[in-house]
Structures are given as structure tokens and as C-alpha cells.
Design an enzyme around this catalytic site. Structure first.
Site, PDB file in Angstrom:
ATOM      1  N   GLN A 135     -95.561-104.332  31.269  1.00 16.08           N
ATOM      2  CA  GLN A 135     -95.884-103.237  30.268  1.00 16.08           C
ATOM      3  C   GLN A 135     -97.051-102.652  30.576  1.00 16.08           C
ATOM      4  O   GLN A 135     -98.191-103.443  29.882  1.00 16.08           O
ATOM      5  CB  GLN A 135     -95.305-103.551  29.099  1.00 16.08           C
ATOM      6  N   SER A 138    -101.290-100.575  27.004  1.00 15.43           N
ATOM      7  CA  SER A 138    -102.787-100.798  26.360  1.00 15.43           C
ATOM      8  C   SER A 138    -103.876-100.675  27.263  1.00 15.43           C
ATOM      9  O   SER A 138    -103.707-101.001  28.550  1.00 15.43           O
ATOM     10  CB  SER A 138    -102.902-102.231  25.715  1.00 15.43           C
ATOM     11  N   SER A 173     -99.530-108.397  30.150  1.00 10.53           N
ATOM     12  CA  SER A 173     -99.063-109.673  30.542  1.00 10.53           C
ATOM     13  C   SER A 173     -98.351-109.551  31.615  1.00 10.53           C
ATOM     14  O   SER A 173     -97.486-109.017  31.889  1.00 10.53           O
ATOM     15  CB  SER A 173     -98.166-109.951  29.276  1.00 10.53           C
ATOM     16  N   GLU A 256     -89.543-103.875  21.658  1.00 20.89           N
ATOM     17  CA  GLU A 256     -90.684-105.037  21.650  1.00 20.89           C
ATOM     18  C   GLU A 256     -90.582-105.815  20.227  1.00 20.89           C
ATOM     19  O   GLU A 256     -90.709-106.894  20.205  1.00 20.89           O
ATOM     20  CB  GLU A 256     -92.037-104.498  21.874  1.00 20.89           C
ATOM     21  N   SER A 382    -100.930-105.384  16.171  1.00 22.12           N
ATOM     22  CA  SER A 382    -101.781-106.190  14.987  1.00 22.12           C
ATOM     23  C   SER A 382    -101.198-106.079  13.724  1.00 22.12           C
ATOM     24  O   SER A 382    -100.340-105.377  13.375  1.00 22.12           O
ATOM     25  CB  SER A 382    -103.351-105.546  15.149  1.00 22.12           C
ATOM     26  N   GLU A 384    -102.711-105.506  10.768  1.00 24.78           N
ATOM     27  CA  GLU A 384    -102.773-104.237  10.197  1.00 24.78           C
ATOM     28  C   GLU A 384    -101.933-103.077  10.401  1.00 24.78           C
ATOM     29  O   GLU A 384    -101.387-102.336   9.575  1.00 24.78           O
ATOM     30  CB  GLU A 384    -104.378-103.833  10.337  1.00 24.78           C
TER      31      GLU A 384
END
Ligand SMILES: Cc1cc2nc3c(=O)[nH]c(=O)nc-3n(C[C@H](O)[C@H](O)[C@H](O)COP(=O)(O)OP(=O)(O)OC[C@H]3O[C@@H](n4cnc5c(N)ncnc54)[C@H](O)[C@@H]3O)c2cc1C
Length: 416
Positions: A135, A138, A173, A256, A382, A384
Site C-alpha cells: 500500500q 504514506s 510494508s 484496513e 495513530s 490520536e
């Protein structure tokens, strides 16, 4: 909800249990039972070859990607049957973790957005484990704020309709062993950031792709930086319309969180087992009221998590799309994993610093888990960000202020 199998589910469970008993690579069971994570699952033979072999065996019998349609290499079973399969597959499921991003995240995106030709070309080899996917979302300056990504795809000037891509991805990954990647890129800088994105899938062996693995604290190199320089992508490898990439990525991200949130390890059953076996200064750990109080709290949280996951799976069974409740699963599981692993090391005293599987208690399972836990709190969103999603989409609290809302991407002030 009722956790007992219906008569049909019990029959399915009996069928798959006996098939797994007859066909799983039982020689690997002792190693897999001691493994904390897939990357370290087996050392006695090539892990990738063993993973591919088990996946192919399952695919040939119709047990790969159980809830996908049969015409795309899936099993055509219900999400609940998939859960039963995972329960029965047990430790052998670790062998299939290498395909998790492809089958749990990229595959469902293709099923929702690809043309029939694209699905027929790519999904069966993804299901059978012949092809591995990654994927490519990011970037160094776009993680939580994914829509701020800068990788740019422009139409080729030769009139072919192809796209020429330049940019850098980060944290990808399995990029180093992947055949295909799901790529989110910017195709228009003159509109607000969410509106100028387009989704593609790309052959990872293409000229113009440079994959550089990143070494982690635990010695693994599970993710990479991926540099793209004048990478050419045919227009038939576009998913959704030009500028619709954000909409497509919502499908990817929801799947995901469902994929991670409903099957994350918490370390709770393993900690319970450790407490039943480890001696502390005052005797067996499980007999210590202070240990029992902590265990009770964690077992209650792990059970609540299991029920939340079952609720999420039940709603998918009813035909609903994976929802924001999956954010709860990953948030709680990642925190539990860190707490239980840290406590297990505390119980081991000075021996807790040992990492070698031959010397450490529980073959170093908790040591591996503790090193992995911070990554679990970041990957797939994350803590948060998940809390923001829960606040806004489940609790209905006001959204965060967005200073770049409505501003064309190329007019957002940046450092350079
Ligand atoms: C092991 C691992 C595997 C990964 N695999 C992949 C992969 O295969 N493909 C892929 O595309 N990505 C992958 N990622 C990337 C992952 O999705 C990002 O790390 C994650 O989204 C966070 O982005 P970031 O690292 O850029 O941190 P940042 O977004 O820079 O965040 C830094 C810190 O600021 C906090 N923060 C940011 N925004 C807010 C806000 N609005 N409110 C409150 N706090 C905020 C964050 O919570 C974090 O603590 C992987 C990450 C890890 C750790």
C-alpha cells in the site's frame, strides 16, 4: 448477540477443522505456536515459500479469501464463516500474514472500484498468494494528514494517456517483496487537497521504482522507502475517476482498520499462560492478588474488544460497509499489547532483558511484542487520529478546525 454456532455454522466449522487437520503444514506447528509475529514465525525453512505453499493449498480448495466472490479466486463464504475459518486455522494463519495488506486492504478496494477486466486479471493471483501487494500511501510529509501527499502523476505528453509519476513513499510494508502496489498520487495541485488525488495500481518491478528497506529496532526490515522517478503507469491501471482518489482511499482505509482492528494481538492469553507458569519472589505469579487484579482488568478489556470485533463483523455480514467502530479495536489492542508485554517483562525480572528465543522465557515472545507495540500504535492510523475519528464519527463531537479547508493545494503555505 449469540456467540454459539448456528447448526449451519457448526457444520461448516466441523468441515474446515477436519480439512485443516488433513492439509495444514503440521511440521511447522511447534514453531508457529511460539511465534509472536509473522515476520519471525519460522526459521527452519524459507518463510515466504512456506507462506505461498499454504496459501496455494487453501486457494486450490476454495479456502483463500473466504468472503470474496468465487469468480475472483475467493471462497464465496459469509464474513461469519471467515471468522470461523480464522478461529480454526489458528497458528497456521500466521503464514498468511504476508498477504494481509493485499487481501485485507488492496483486494477489497479492487473489488469495489476496479473494472471487471482489472478484477479478473489481478484478484485470483492475489487470492492464491502468487502475487503480493503493498500500500503506497504514506509519505515523509503525509501520514496522519494523508491528503497532503506530494507524489505527483501527470499525463504523459506523448498522447498515450499513460501517467508519469514522481515522488517518494515511506513506511511501505512488504514493498521489497511485492509484485503490485496500490498507489495514491496527486494529479491536480490547483484544487483543495482532497479533490486532486487519483488512485492507481502499479507493477512494483516497473522501471522508475527504487525500493529501499528500512532497518527497525527489532532487526527486521519490514517496510521501505519507495522512490518513483518518471514511473510510467498505463491509464487502465487507474482505480476510479481522475480526482476521485480520496473517495477510493476511504474504501481502503475502512478495510484496513477492519482488517487490523478485528484481529490484532493483545498478548492477554499469552500473559495469562505466563502467570500460570512463572515463579516470582512470593510464589507462582497467578497466586498473587496484585497480579490477579491486573490480569482481571486486561482480560475484561480483551473480552470487550472481542465482542466489539464480533459486532463489527456482524454488521458487515448484514451488508453494511466497515464503519468507524473498527477504530476502537485497533486503538485498544495496540495499547493492551504494550501494557501486557511490559508487565510480562517486569514479571521476568532481570531475565526480561533476554531476547534470544533459546534463552528467554516464552521463547522471547513478550520481548518481540514490546518492540513491535509502538509500531502497532502508528500503523493504520495513530492513536490520536483514531481518537479523533471516534470523537467525531461515533460520539458526534465537533470536527477539528482545518486551516487549509477549501484552499487549492498549491496555495497552502509550506516551509519551502
Ligand atoms: C509498522 C508500520 C507499517 C506501516 N505500513 C504502511 C504501509 O504499508 N503503507 C502506508 O502507506 N503507510 C504505512 N505506515 C504508515 C502509517 O500509516 C503512518 O505512520 C501513520 O499514519 C502516521 O503517520 P506519520 O508516521 O507520518 O506521523 P505523523 O502524521 O507525522 O504524526 C506524528 C504524531 O503527531 C500526531 N498527530 C498528527 N496529526 C494529529 C492530529 N490532527 N491530532 C492529534 N495528533 C496528531 C500523531 O498521532 C503522531 O503521534 C506504516 C507505519 C508503521 C509504523
Amino acid at each position: 448477540m449469540d456467540f454459539d454456532d448456528t447448526p449451519e455454522e457448526a457444520a461448516f466449522r466441523a468441515t474446515v477443522r477436519s480439512w485443516i487437520r488433513a492439509n495444514a503444514p503440521r511440521r511447522l506447528e511447534p514453531e508457529l505456536s511460539r511465534a509472536a509475529f509473522a515476520s519471525k514465525a519460522i526459521a527452519s525453512e524459507d518463510p515466504l515459500a512456506a507462506s505461498r505453499a499454504w496459501q496455494k493449498t487453501k486457494a486450490d480448495a476454495g479456502y483463500a479469501c473466504l468472503s470474496w466472490p468465487k469468480e475472483y479466486g475467493g471462497g464465496g463464504f459469509s464474513p461469519m464463516q471467515q471468522v470461523i475459518w480464522q478461529q480454526e486455522e489458528g497458528v497456521f494463519g500466521l503464514l498468511s500474514m504476508i498477504f494481509a495488506i493485499g487481501q485485507g486492504v488492496c483486494g477489497p478496494t479492487l473489488i469495489s472500484w476496479a473494472s471487471d477486466e482489472q478484477k479478473a486479471a489481478r484478484l485470483p493471483t492475489l487470492a492464491s498468494g502468487e502475487e503480493i501487494w503493498c500500500q503506497l500511501f504514506s509519505e515523509p510529509a503525509a501520514g496522519s494528514d494523508l491528503a497532503a501527499l506530494r507524489t505527483y502523476a501527470a499525463r504523459a505528453e506523448d498522447g498515450s494517456g499513460d501517467w508519469i509519476v514522481n515522488g517518494q513513499k515511506m513506511w511501505t510494508s512488504n514493498a521489497h517483496i511485492s509484485d503490485w502496489g496500490l498507489l495514491l498520487a496527486r494529479t491536480d495541485r490547483t484544487v483543495p487537497k482532497h479533490k486532486g488525488l487519483t488512485m492507481f495500481f502499479v507493477d512494483m518491478r516497473s522501471a522508475g521504482i527504487d525500493v529501499r528497506p528500512v532497518r527497525q529496532a527489532n532487526g527486521d526490515a519490514g517496510f521501505s522507502e519507495v522512490f518513483m522517478t518518471d514511473l510510467r503507469i498505463p491509464d487502465v491501471q487507474r482505480l476510479g475517476g481522475v480526482g476521485e482518489g480520496w473517495k477510493v482511499s476511504i474504501t481502503t482505509l475502512a478495510n484496513e482498520r477492519m482488517s487490523i482492528g478485528t484481529r490484532s494481538m493483545t498478548g492477554v492469553p499469552e500473559l495469562l499462560e505466563l502467570c500460570c507458569n512463572i515463579e516470582t519472589a512470593t510464589g507462582l505469579a497467578i497466586d498473587d492478588p496484585a497480579v490477579r487484579a491486573k490480569l482481571a482488568l486486561w482480560i475484561a478489556r480483551a473480552n470487550a474488544l472481542r465482542h466489539t470485533a464480533m459486532r463489527a463483523i456482524s454488521s458487515v455480514s448484514r451488508g453494511e460497509a466497515p464503519g468507524p467502530e473498527n477504530s476502537v479495536g485497533k486503538l485498544v489492542a495496540a495499547e493492551l499489547a504494550r501494557e501486557t508485554a511490559a508487565y510480562a517483562l517486569e514479571l521476568q525480572g532481570q531475565a526480561g532483558i533476554l531476547t534470544s528465543p533459546e534463552l528467554a522465557q516464552s521463547a522471547g515472545w513478550f520481548q518481540t511484542m514490546l518492540l513491535r507495540a509502538p509500531a502497532m500504535r502508528l500503523a493504520g492510523g495513530s492513536d490520536e487520529i483514531l481518537r479523533n475519528i471516534i470523537a467525531q464519527r461515533i460520539l458526534g463531537l465537533p470536527a477539528e478546525p482545518r486551516v487549509d479547508k477549501g484552499i487549492p493545494f498549491n496555495e497552502i503555505p509550506t516551509g519551502r
